[in-house]
Design a protein around this motif. Structure first.
Motif, short mmCIF file in Angstrom:
data_model
loop_
_atom_site.label_atom_id
_atom_site.label_comp_id
_atom_site.label_asym_id
_atom_site.label_seq_id
_atom_site.Cartn_x
_atom_site.Cartn_y
_atom_site.Cartn_z
N LYS A 132 0.83 -1.21 0.00
CA LYS A 132 0.00 0.00 0.00
C LYS A 132 0.86 1.25 0.00
O LYS A 132 0.58 2.20 -0.73
CB LYS A 132 -0.94 0.00 1.21
N ASN A 133 1.93 1.25 0.83
CA ASN A 133 2.82 2.41 0.88
C ASN A 133 3.51 2.62 -0.46
O ASN A 133 3.67 3.76 -0.92
CB ASN A 133 3.86 2.26 1.99
N LYS A 134 3.93 1.55 -1.09
CA LYS A 134 4.60 1.64 -2.39
C LYS A 134 3.65 2.19 -3.45
O LYS A 134 4.02 3.07 -4.23
CB LYS A 134 5.12 0.25 -2.79
N LEU A 135 2.40 1.71 -3.46
CA LEU A 135 1.42 2.21 -4.43
C LEU A 135 1.12 3.68 -4.19
O LEU A 135 1.00 4.45 -5.14
CB LEU A 135 0.13 1.37 -4.34
N LYS A 136 1.02 4.09 -2.93
CA LYS A 136 0.76 5.48 -2.60
C LYS A 136 1.92 6.36 -3.07
O LYS A 136 1.71 7.42 -3.66
CB LYS A 136 0.57 5.63 -1.09
#
Length: 167
Positions: A132-136
């Motif tokens: 999720k952090n990477k996608l954000k």
């Protein structure tokens, strides 16, 4: 009540053997563990689907005829090197020791993105959070890049050359 005792004894005499090198065969595994007692059964796990179909999964279970034999095998074989890898041997009824590892895996998983290895909900949650952090971050970077492109396009409205503009 006797059937419960039988099942408990059966579970306590069953060993999990992990971190097996892919070159170790069923026969070699039986040969390694047979000096510690009578082996009642052996479950060598294989991949049944996907690109690794037919290859060993890297772990197995061995059932001894008694709890004492299983404990002796565990004590002698845990950590012993086999094909350059230390064996992980524990009673199948034992829960994997999560205490102590939980916090380090969580930190490692969130720091490095996707860390391989362990099992459990904590590691899975860390992986999900990392994704999720990477996608954000990718989404935010995409927005920044599109804003820069828009600014470049506007600055070139006066007729000057725009090196990033497509022709």
């Amino acid at each position: 009540m006797d059937s419960n005792n039988f099942n408990d004894d059966k579970l306590e005499s069953r060993l999990y053997i992990g971190n097996l090198d892919l070159r170790i065969t069923e026969a070699a595994l039986i040969k390694m563990f047979s000096p510690f007692g009578k082996i009642v059964s052996e479950d060598f796990l294989w991949h049944t689907r996907g690109p690794k179909r037919g290859e060993p999964r890297g772990y197995a279970f061995i059932q001894f005829s008694s709890k004492e034999e299983a404990i002796r095998a565990k004590e002698k074989m845990h950590g012993r090197m086999a094909c350059g890898r230390p064996l992980v041997v524990r009673l199948a009824s034992e829960k994997y020791p999560v205490e102590g590892l939980a916090s380090s895996k969580n930190v490692e998983g969130s720091r490095s993105g996707l860390s391989g290895g362990g099992c459990g909900q904590i590691n899975r949650s860390a992986k999900i959070a990392a994704i999720k952090n990477k996608l954000k971050a990718m989404d935010e970077e995409g927005c920044k890049n599109s804003k820069k492109q828009k600014l470049n396009d506007e600055s070139c409205a006066d007729g000057s050359e725009n090196p990033s503009a497509e022709r």
